[in-house]
Scaffold this active site. Structure first.
Site, short mmCIF file in Angstrom:
data_model
loop_
_atom_site.label_atom_id
_atom_site.label_comp_id
_atom_site.label_asym_id
_atom_site.label_seq_id
_atom_site.Cartn_x
_atom_site.Cartn_y
_atom_site.Cartn_z
N GLN A 21 0.73 -1.34 0.08
CA GLN A 21 0.00 0.05 0.02
C GLN A 21 0.68 1.38 0.09
O GLN A 21 1.25 1.58 0.96
CB GLN A 21 -0.88 0.20 1.28
CG GLN A 21 -1.68 1.29 1.11
CD GLN A 21 -2.87 0.93 2.08
OE1 GLN A 21 -3.01 0.10 2.90
NE2 GLN A 21 -3.61 2.10 2.12
N LEU A 98 -4.60 -3.88 2.03
CA LEU A 98 -5.27 -3.75 1.03
C LEU A 98 -5.37 -2.30 0.37
O LEU A 98 -5.80 -1.50 1.00
CB LEU A 98 -6.66 -4.14 1.19
CG LEU A 98 -7.68 -4.49 -0.28
CD1 LEU A 98 -6.81 -5.62 -0.92
CD2 LEU A 98 -9.01 -4.94 0.00
N ASP A 99 -4.87 -2.03 -0.82
CA ASP A 99 -4.78 -0.92 -1.42
C ASP A 99 -6.02 0.00 -1.40
O ASP A 99 -6.99 -0.55 -1.43
CB ASP A 99 -4.04 -0.62 -2.88
CG ASP A 99 -2.57 -1.01 -2.79
OD1 ASP A 99 -1.95 -1.13 -1.77
OD2 ASP A 99 -2.03 -0.96 -4.07
N PRO A 100 -6.05 1.30 -1.11
CA PRO A 100 -7.06 2.34 -1.34
C PRO A 100 -7.92 2.04 -2.55
O PRO A 100 -9.11 1.84 -2.47
CB PRO A 100 -6.60 3.70 -1.14
CG PRO A 100 -5.35 3.45 -0.50
CD PRO A 100 -4.64 2.04 -0.93
#
Length: 372
Positions: A21, A98-100
């Site tokens: 992230q 978990l990435d934006p």
């Protein structure tokens, strides 16, 4: 973004973390410690005044897992903070960043569940993602700056012929915008400062990679199941280069993290509604919790007597002989009267406690325990 499998926290290095992230500043490098909500100091005098008028409720002991269906735009750190507030919990952490820009499963451990995070992070991850062809970006996803373009577009046949090369144990160079440390600095920090970041290839395992849809010549939808440390963004980048075009991730959803699948996920709005009902006495937050031991599905369970449980709870080893001798060895989770007691190592007829659980407080409802 990384794909992947947990202890106190797609992560970042995600080699358990299927997506580092870059904007979250969270450690996705396979860190075995939980990603706990950072302590913040608020120096705003207005905030201090409000705090004096409205005292903060005392945090409480809450133990269990909540698998948030994270919405796009929210960072993993923000998600942990939101759940910690909703449950008024003392301790919380997530099991793989978990990435934006990604949606889907973000397992959040509350209380004693943070001790089981490594078992989740070490499990398989499954992602459904869309690659946009014809453009490579410095972040390997839609948020970055274009660095190369091509008018070439791959055919379905060419894509499917390529997939076996990305299945099994492969060497993968992580994205420049990842949480990997380079001489003590995060790669994403160096990249943002304009420095050239050279990351060494590392082995990752991709169990399955399928082309599931091709809406048009510019996009292809894939599903990947992989182990700890795999980066989906790197997959898109590398496939684009080999196919004679370029590519980057333009959509990503995580559908599996260790034992937690889509059926376990709860959207944020539903969770907030449940909290509102609980506050008015019409329900219980325990209904949203999954038992702490859900994370331990892949290791054996060992039941002990109450007398032995008392020794283990004090951190003392237990020696079992004859009929009581355990038939398993290695890591186990110990129960007494059906209740989780400890993580332990078994060998030579001896049970040695490693992590003892104190589940006093709010835990998963009896119904959730039975379904588990």
């Amino acid at each position: 973004m990384t794909m992947d499998p947990a202890h106190g926290t797609i992560g970042g290095e995600e080699a358990d973390q299927l997506d580092v992230q870059k904007n979250n500043f969270a450690d996705m490098s396979g860190n075995s410690q939980p990603a706990l909500e950072p302590r913040r100091v608020n120096n705003d005098p207005r905030a201090n005044k409000q705090k004096g008028n409205q005292p903060r409720r005392d945090r409480r002991d809450v133990h269990g897992w909540v698998v948030l269906d994270k919405p796009i735009g929210m960072t993993s750190t923000q998600a942990v903070a939101v759940l910690k507030r909703l449950f008024n919990a003392k301790r919380a952490g997530h099991a793989g960043t978990l990435d934006p820009l990604a949606s889907g499963g973000l397992p959040i451990a509350l209380g004693e569940a943070t001790k089981t995070v490594p078992f989740v992070m070490d499990g398989r991850k499954r992602y459904r993602f869309t690659v946009c062809w014809g453009e490579e970006r410095d972040t390997d996803d839609i948020e970055g700056r274009a660095t190369a373009t091509s008018d070439q577009r791959p055919t379905r046949e060419a894509i499917e012929a390529l997939l076996p090369r990305f299945t099994g144990v492969i060497q993968q160079i992580p994205p420049r915008y990842s949480a990997i440390k380079v001489q003590g600095e995060r790669a994403y920090d160096l990249a943002r400062d304009g420095e050239i970041v050279e990351l060494a290839p590392r082995p990752v395992e991709i169990h399955r990679l399928n082309l599931v849809d091709q809406p048009d010549s510019d996009r292809a939808v894939f599903e990947a199941e992989c182990g700890k440390g795999t980066y989906v963004r790197a997959l898109a980048r590398d496939m684009g280069r080999i196919l004679g075009t370029y590519g980057h991730i333009c959509a990503l959803r995580r559908t599996l993290v260790g034992p937690f699948g889509e059926n376990d996920m709860i959207p944020l709005d539903q969770l907030e509604a449940l909290c509102d009902r609980a506050a008015s006495g019409e329900g219980s937050l325990a209904d949203a919790l999954m038992p702490v031991e859900t994370a331990l599905d892949d290791i054996p369970a060992l039941a002990v007597t109450r007398a032995d449980a008392a020794r283990l709870h004090r951190g003392q080893a237990v020696l079992l002989r004859g009929r009581d001798a355990p038939t398993c060895s290695g890591t186990v989770y110990v129960t007494v009267a059906g209740r989780l007691l400890a993580l332990a190592e078994v060998g030579n007829g001896e049970i040695i406690p490693k992590r003892v659980f104190n589940l006093t407080g709010l835990t998963a409802s009896a119904d959730r325990n039975e379904r588990n």
